[in-house]
Design an enzyme around this catalytic site. Structure first.
Site, short mmCIF file in Angstrom:
data_model
loop_
_atom_site.label_atom_id
_atom_site.label_comp_id
_atom_site.label_asym_id
_atom_site.label_seq_id
_atom_site.Cartn_x
_atom_site.Cartn_y
_atom_site.Cartn_z
N GLY A 1 4.28 7.31 -1.67
CA GLY A 1 5.66 6.93 -1.83
C GLY A 1 6.70 7.51 -0.91
O GLY A 1 7.89 7.26 -1.10
N GLY A 2 6.32 8.26 0.10
CA GLY A 2 7.31 8.81 1.02
C GLY A 2 8.11 7.73 1.72
O GLY A 2 9.34 7.83 1.88
N LYS A 3 7.42 6.68 2.15
CA LYS A 3 8.11 5.59 2.85
C LYS A 3 8.96 4.78 1.89
O LYS A 3 10.05 4.31 2.24
CB LYS A 3 7.09 4.72 3.57
N ASP B 1 -2.96 -5.77 -6.03
CA ASP B 1 -3.51 -5.93 -4.69
C ASP B 1 -2.48 -6.59 -3.79
O ASP B 1 -1.98 -7.68 -4.11
CB ASP B 1 -4.78 -6.77 -4.76
N CYS C 1 0.87 -1.19 0.00
CA CYS C 1 0.00 0.00 0.00
C CYS C 1 0.90 1.24 0.00
O CYS C 1 0.78 2.12 0.85
CB CYS C 1 -0.95 0.00 1.18
N ASP D 1 0.89 -1.21 -4.82
CA ASP D 1 -0.32 -0.45 -4.55
C ASP D 1 -1.34 -0.77 -5.64
O ASP D 1 -0.96 -1.06 -6.78
CB ASP D 1 -0.05 1.06 -4.52
N CYS E 1 -2.53 5.70 9.80
CA CYS E 1 -2.64 7.11 10.20
C CYS E 1 -4.03 7.35 10.80
O CYS E 1 -4.76 8.24 10.38
CB CYS E 1 -2.37 8.05 9.03
N ASP F 1 1.62 -0.08 5.44
CA ASP F 1 0.90 1.15 5.79
C ASP F 1 -0.53 0.93 5.32
O ASP F 1 -0.89 1.27 4.20
CB ASP F 1 1.55 2.35 5.10
#
Length: 422
Positions: free
Chosen positions: A237-239, A280, A233, A254, A349, A296
């Site tokens: 894309g920051g992680k 998926d 997921c 993703d 989050c 995430d």
């Protein structure tokens, strides 16, 4: 803009703004964004104020009228827009639409009364209820206690800062950008930094925008150079960028092709690489396994309300229950992708325990091969208050000064680090 807010509250605010801003010049688009954000950020207060000033209460059967009144009130109560300009705009919009053209006088009278009684309206506000519906505010009071819940509400009303993650030389970049170097390693930009894309280092790919809390899950995974790591997921894309910058061989998965295209563009700007897979995560199969997996998981996103105030008004208890089932399936799938001794970081989050603490407790109860690896204070800049009694990470919007004059805060995140026993 008003019609989008009134009729399509299920839309994400960003999607609604993208639709409404087409053809607007940058200044008009910025004003539309500010009005929409202010409307959602104080929708509880606005709804109460309007309802008590209408003879028959809120016009729920007339969404466009409600939107005109709400956006007008938001400008009067929360933005540096002259009262007469806010009232005039709402009246003109009412008269321009056949569904509300006969209600211009009502719009004028109600909004002028809001302007006259601004101080009384604001004084009667509730930091938590101003920005969240009753059911969600009640959940937060039960979960975090009245005082902590009110602090969360104040942080939501204060709004969010802009944080960035740098590839290297954080202190040097803090000085170049006039940013604050946080204990966790992220940089917090000053409010007057200007357009992100115009800042030093953006074009060179030295950093990317990422909330300080959102940067912690990948940091806690501890990816090493050469490790095979899955980011499930993964968009936007920051992680993925953090893991790739650490030298790991990253597989970013993703379901959303458009969001993964944004991820690809970000990686290209940053000079980083990853294997990008549209699909998926529940169907991902890697027989040889990964050294580490970062999940995430899709969630209610209630931890991002200070940044995305529409979230509080577009989610329901049913969403939390539905997403909890998906999170459990994703956790179980992620567990199958790890080699013995492999590490799994699960994060959301969300401020809801069902999507965090309870989710991990249930996972461990049904997966005896896994154990928790507690987070140590020194891994998060010595901020022991971010670590719960189980050793998991729980950041809240009111942490790091959220809701105070410092305009700090963090997105609300839950992070748990697990290991598959050898």
């Amino acid at each position: 803009m008003a019609e989008l807010i009134g009729q399509n509250r299920a839309l994400a605010l960003e999607d609604a703004l993208a639709q409404a801003s087409r053809g607007l010049d940058p200044a008009e688009a910025a004003l539309a964004r500010a009005i929409a954000t202010a409307t959602f950020r104080r929708f509880g207060l606005i709804r109460t104020a309007l309802g008590s000033r209408l003879d028959h209460g809120l016009p729920d059967d007339q969404p466009l009228l409600l939107a005109l009144l709400a956006t007008g009130a938001a400008q009067i109560l929360d933005l540096a827009v002259p009262d007469h300009a806010a009232v005039d705009l709402a009246v003109r919009l009412a008269k321009a639409d056949r569904r509300t053209q006969h209600l211009g006088g009502l719009v004028n009278a109600v909004l002028r009364r809001v302007a006259r009684e601004r101080d009384a309206i604001l004084a009667a506000g509730d930091p938590l209820g101003d920005g969240a519906p009753d059911w969600l505010a009640a959940r937060w009071r039960e979960t975090y206690g009245p005082e902590r819940a009110e602090a969360i509400g104040r942080a939501h009303l204060a709004g969010a800062t802009v944080d960035i993650t740098v590839k290297a030389e954080a202190q040097a970049w803090a000085e170049r950008l006039g940013a604050a170097l946080l204990q966790t390693g992220s940089l917090r930009l000053p409010p007057d930094s200007g357009p992100i894309t115009a800042l030093d280092g953006f074009d060179a790919g030295a950093w990317w925008v990422q909330d300080a809390a959102a940067a912690l899950p990948a940091k806690l995974l501890g990816a090493q150079a050469g490790e095979q790591v899955a980011d499930l997921c993964a968009a936007p894309g920051g992680k993925t960028a953090q893991l790739a910058a650490a030298g790991a061989a990253v597989t970013a998965v993703d379901r959303s092709a458009p969001r993964l295209e944004r991820l690809r563009r970000n990686l290209e700007r940053l000079g980083l690489t990853a294997e990008v897979v549209v699909g998926d995560a529940l169907a991902l199969d890697r027989p040889e396994g990964f050294d580490a997996v970062l999940l995430d998981a899709p969630c209610s996103a209630t931890g991002t309300v200070r940044r995305h105030p529409d979230v509080a008004w577009t989610k329901s208890p049913e969403d939390i229950a539905r997403l909890g089932l998906l999170q459990a399936r994703l956790l179980d799938r992620a567990a199958t992708l790890l080699r013995p001794g492999g590490r799994l970081v699960y994060c959301t989050c969300s401020l809801e325990p069902e999507e965090g603490e309870a989710q991990v407790a249930a996972f461990l109860a049904r997966n005896a091969a896994f154990a928790r690896v507690p987070v140590a204070p020194e891994e998060v800049g010595g901020l022991a208050e971010l670590i719960d009694p189980n050793g998991d990470l729980r950041t809240l919007p009111c942490h790091l000064g959220g809701g105070t004059d410092a305009r700090g805060g963090l997105d609300g995140f839950f992070v748990s680090r697990l290991v598959r026993r050898s």
